[in-house]
Write a protein that holds these residues in place. Structure first.
Motif, PDB file in Angstrom:
ATOM      1  N   GLY A  98      22.391  30.004 -21.500  1.00 31.84           N
ATOM      2  CA  GLY A  98      23.758  29.990 -21.012  1.00 31.84           C
ATOM      3  C   GLY A  98      24.583  28.878 -21.628  1.00 31.84           C
ATOM      4  O   GLY A  98      24.237  28.320 -22.673  1.00 31.84           O
ATOM      5  N   ASP A  99      25.680  28.523 -20.968  1.00 26.69           N
ATOM      6  CA  ASP A  99      26.575  27.494 -21.502  1.00 26.69           C
ATOM      7  C   ASP A  99      26.730  26.304 -20.563  1.00 26.69           C
ATOM      8  O   ASP A  99      27.595  25.456 -20.770  1.00 26.69           O
ATOM      9  CB  ASP A  99      27.949  28.091 -21.809  1.00 26.69           C
ATOM     10  CG  ASP A  99      28.585  28.766 -20.600  1.00 26.69           C
ATOM     11  OD1 ASP A  99      27.992  28.686 -19.512  1.00 26.69           O
ATOM     12  OD2 ASP A  99      29.658  29.370 -20.752  1.00 26.69           O
ATOM     13  N   THR A 100      25.896  26.236 -19.515  1.00 26.63           N
ATOM     14  CA  THR A 100      25.924  25.093 -18.590  1.00 26.63           C
ATOM     15  C   THR A 100      24.908  24.066 -19.048  1.00 26.63           C
ATOM     16  O   THR A 100      23.728  24.387 -19.197  1.00 26.63           O
ATOM     17  CB  THR A 100      25.602  25.539 -17.151  1.00 26.63           C
ATOM     18  OG1 THR A 100      26.538  26.547 -16.764  1.00 26.63           O
ATOM     19  CG2 THR A 100      25.712  24.361 -16.195  1.00 26.63           C
ATOM     20  N   TYR A 266      16.879  45.516 -20.356  1.00 25.72           N
ATOM     21  CA  TYR A 266      16.117  45.393 -19.110  1.00 25.72           C
ATOM     22  C   TYR A 266      15.640  43.958 -18.893  1.00 25.72           C
ATOM     23  O   TYR A 266      15.729  43.431 -17.778  1.00 25.72           O
ATOM     24  CB  TYR A 266      14.920  46.344 -19.142  1.00 25.72           C
ATOM     25  CG  TYR A 266      14.079  46.286 -17.886  1.00 25.72           C
ATOM     26  CD1 TYR A 266      14.599  46.712 -16.666  1.00 25.72           C
ATOM     27  CD2 TYR A 266      12.782  45.778 -17.907  1.00 25.72           C
ATOM     28  CE1 TYR A 266      13.852  46.648 -15.508  1.00 25.72           C
ATOM     29  CE2 TYR A 266      12.019  45.711 -16.748  1.00 25.72           C
ATOM     30  CZ  TYR A 266      12.555  46.148 -15.557  1.00 25.72           C
ATOM     31  OH  TYR A 266      11.815  46.065 -14.411  1.00 25.72           O
ATOM     32  N   VAL A 267      15.154  43.321 -19.954  1.00 18.65           N
ATOM     33  CA  VAL A 267      14.701  41.928 -19.823  1.00 18.65           C
ATOM     34  C   VAL A 267      15.880  41.016 -19.512  1.00 18.65           C
ATOM     35  O   VAL A 267      15.787  40.123 -18.660  1.00 18.65           O
ATOM     36  CB  VAL A 267      13.978  41.472 -21.107  1.00 18.65           C
ATOM     37  CG1 VAL A 267      13.701  39.972 -21.064  1.00 18.65           C
ATOM     38  CG2 VAL A 267      12.672  42.235 -21.290  1.00 18.65           C
ATOM     39  N   PRO A 276      21.330  37.104 -23.378  1.00 17.95           N
ATOM     40  CA  PRO A 276      20.715  37.980 -24.391  1.00 17.95           C
ATOM     41  C   PRO A 276      19.978  37.181 -25.468  1.00 17.95           C
ATOM     42  O   PRO A 276      20.480  36.990 -26.584  1.00 17.95           O
ATOM     43  CB  PRO A 276      21.910  38.743 -24.966  1.00 17.95           C
ATOM     44  CG  PRO A 276      23.076  37.839 -24.763  1.00 17.95           C
ATOM     45  CD  PRO A 276      22.798  37.050 -23.507  1.00 17.95           C
ATOM     46  N   GLN A 277      18.796  36.722 -25.135  1.00 17.79           N
ATOM     47  CA  GLN A 277      18.035  35.882 -26.048  1.00 17.79           C
ATOM     48  C   GLN A 277      17.495  36.639 -27.263  1.00 17.79           C
ATOM     49  O   GLN A 277      16.906  36.034 -28.157  1.00 17.79           O
ATOM     50  CB  GLN A 277      16.874  35.223 -25.297  1.00 17.79           C
ATOM     51  CG  GLN A 277      17.259  34.056 -24.427  1.00 17.79           C
ATOM     52  CD  GLN A 277      17.823  32.893 -25.217  1.00 17.79           C
ATOM     53  OE1 GLN A 277      17.549  32.749 -26.412  1.00 17.79           O
ATOM     54  NE2 GLN A 277      18.630  32.074 -24.587  1.00 17.79           N
ATOM     55  N   SER A 321      24.557  29.714 -26.107  1.00 14.45           N
ATOM     56  CA  SER A 321      23.215  29.629 -25.546  1.00 14.45           C
ATOM     57  C   SER A 321      22.270  28.883 -26.484  1.00 14.45           C
ATOM     58  O   SER A 321      21.495  28.022 -26.054  1.00 14.45           O
ATOM     59  CB  SER A 321      22.676  31.029 -25.260  1.00 14.45           C
ATOM     60  OG  SER A 321      21.360  30.969 -24.771  1.00 14.45           O
ATOM     61  N   VAL A 322      22.340  29.213 -27.780  1.00 10.92           N
ATOM     62  CA  VAL A 322      21.463  28.556 -28.764  1.00 10.92           C
ATOM     63  C   VAL A 322      21.751  27.057 -28.805  1.00 10.92           C
ATOM     64  O   VAL A 322      20.825  26.227 -28.788  1.00 10.92           O
ATOM     65  CB  VAL A 322      21.638  29.187 -30.159  1.00 10.92           C
ATOM     66  CG1 VAL A 322      20.882  28.385 -31.212  1.00 10.92           C
ATOM     67  CG2 VAL A 322      21.149  30.634 -30.149  1.00 10.92           C
TER      68      VAL A 322
END
Length: 522
Positions: A98-100, A266-267, A276-277, A321-322
């Motif tokens: 995420g971005d937190t 689904y994951v 969305p990793q 996220s990265v």
């Protein structure tokens, strides 16, 4: 961040370190390998905080050789370093994504499972440059799939069918056989260690969670992740990669990426934050299979130009996220401990710290739509009134409890309740809570309840082994309290109040014997 989840993690880690087995001795949908690497360091004298960091390093060390081999045999140049580096970041990061930017270790198993998934998915998505060593490939796939089944089964269920299709499509029969034998060998070893009952207990826990009315969705609905507006760009980018690699002549690779559309969704749906990793893995596949179509055009643009557009969409969607994952260990290293306090109350567990204000500030949510408020039921009809009545939380004696739920301050609540129980003469007793969680033994001289769920998923457990039931007057989750007491009544339990304080009602429970309708007091 997510200190409630961290308390839950500490509960299952310390219980495992005491010799208890997940699923057999307590209920959890998490696999044993999501817990064991951390629990292994507790008997060596480390606190939970250091054990978490050491476990992350251990997982990275174990995954690294497989990631390096998979990348070195399939990728070239900087892509090798990018792939291996990101897999290791997934093992070592201190935030779920995420971005937190606040540190959070409670969803570590999602990152670990993604790291393993990257390795085994790369193995089938990209064929090796040199002749395939099917024995080694099968061993890696078998160990990886077994690890997924024993970390978080969601990943196994999602990715195993696609991997099976890939092995069949590529005619890697020996690799498939070795993978199956390896997986069965892991299952046999675990059966010898935990006993055959382990698998039935694991399945029972998974079914309970899947059918639970208490467990809320961790984020957006599955249909939203599949095709909602918030995910439209990144999902269409995945479809774009499929089209591009197939137009570049990589038909099998394109088919497999298309088959991963639903498993990826689904994951993501099952993971908190709906991160969305899979984006980095898809980008690496795109760069490896980059289309060299010359002057071939598609809707006016050359294939290489479309590839740049798709890569830009994927990169833009996944950057936050990265970046967050990569920087989280650095932020943690420089984070001042001022204003923090130990998350747990045990003397030996003072190395896991959390923000003092978030833990101390006890706040409650109280609805004001009841009949005692003037704003209530202005347009209520009989059917709505009946529905609202069914939501009321009722004690075994018939008393209706007021609606209330805590908003933060979970540590203060657990510590206060544990201290109060001790003062009232219940030290050393095993107390189960009618709530989302109630690890009172982490905050005072109380015993863990064998068989109880560290996190309540909608199935009453541990009552038979508990000395007392504690019903919070303002629980962490009002839904969980209501479901616990309701299910308890359906199972034939009754209870008698033995103590009432401003925080809770303590009750002694009794199981009803159906055959003779007689009471079997514990």
């Amino acid at each position: 961040m997510h200190e409630g989840d961290a308390i839950h993690l500490a509960d299952i880690v310390l219980r495992t370190a005491r010799g208890e087995w997940p699923h057999i001795d307590f209920m959890t949908p998490l696999g044993v390998l999501s817990i064991a690497p951390i629990a292994a360091f507790i008997p060596l004298g480390f606190g939970v905080g250091h054990a978490i960091l050491l476990a992350q390093i251990l997982v990275a060390v174990l995954v690294a050789p497989f990631a390096i081999r998979a990348a070195a045999t399939r990728l070239r140049g900087g892509l090798v370093y990018a792939f291996v580096g990101y897999v290791l970041i997934l093992c070592l990061a201190l935030v779920h994504g995420g971005d937190t930017s606040t540190a959070s270790i409670s969803m570590h198993y999602n990152r670990w499972a993604w790291a393993v998934s990257y390795v085994i998915l790369l193995q089938v998505l990209i064929a090796p440059r040199d002749p395939l060593h099917q024995g080694v490939e099968g061993l890696s796939l078998g160990l990886g799939l077994a690890a997924l089944a024993l970390i978080k089964v969601t990943y196994f269920v999602a990715f195993a069918p696609v991997i099976a299709v890939a092995l069949i499509a590529r005619r890697w029969w020996r690799a498939m056989l070795v993978a199956i034998v390896t997986g069965l060998a892991v299952a046999l070893i675990l059966t010898l260690l935990a006993g055959p009952a382990f698998w039935l207990a694991y399945l029972s826990d998974l079914i309970t969670v899947a059918t639970s009315s208490v467990r809320e969705e961790p984020g957006d609905k599955f249909t939203e992740v599949l095709g909602g507006t918030g995910y439209l760009a990144v999902n269409m980018a995945l479809v774009g990669v499929v089209i591009l690699v197939r137009k570049a002549g990589h038909m099998t690779e394109g088919m497999l990426l298309l088959l991963l559309y639903v498993p990826f969704a689904y994951v993501v749906y099952q993971n908190y934050g709906n991160d969305p990793q899979w984006i980095v893995l898809t980008l690496i596949c795109l760069f490896t299979l980059w289309p060299q179509g010359g002057d071939q055009r598609f809707f006016g643009l050359k294939l290489a130009q479309w590839a740049l557009v798709v890569a830009g969409v994927l990169g833009g969607s996944g950057y936050a996220s990265v970046h967050n994952l990569v920087m989280s260990p650095v932020r943690h290293l420089t984070l001042p401990a001022k204003g923090m306090r130990p998350l747990l109350g045990l003397e030996s567990q003072h190395d896991l710290l959390a923000n003092r204000n978030r833990m101390v500030a006890l706040r409650a949510n109280v609805p004001i739509d009841g009949p005692e408020w003037e704003v209530a039921s202005l347009a209520a009809d009989a059917e709505e009134a009946k529905s609202e009545a069914e939501k009321k939380t009722i004690l075994p004696g018939g008393e209706v409890l007021a609606d209330c739920s805590l908003q933060g301050g979970f540590t203060t609540w657990l510590a206060a309740a544990a201290s109060d129980l001790e003062r009232n003469g219940y030290a050393g007793k095993a107390v189960v809570a009618a709530d989302l969680y109630g690890a009172f033994w982490l905050y005072g001289d109380l015993a863990p309840v064998r068989g109880a769920a560290p996190w309540y998923y909608g199935k009453v457990s541990g009552l038979a082994q508990a000395d007392y039931l504690l019903v919070p007057l303002c629980p962490v989750s009002g839904t969980a309290r209501h479901a616990f007491l309701d299910d308890m009544e359906k199972q034939g339990w009754t209870a008698t109040e033995v103590l009432r304080t401003p925080l809770y009602i303590l009750m002694e429970t009794t199981a009803m014997v159906n055959a003779g309708n007689a009471k079997d007091a514990k």
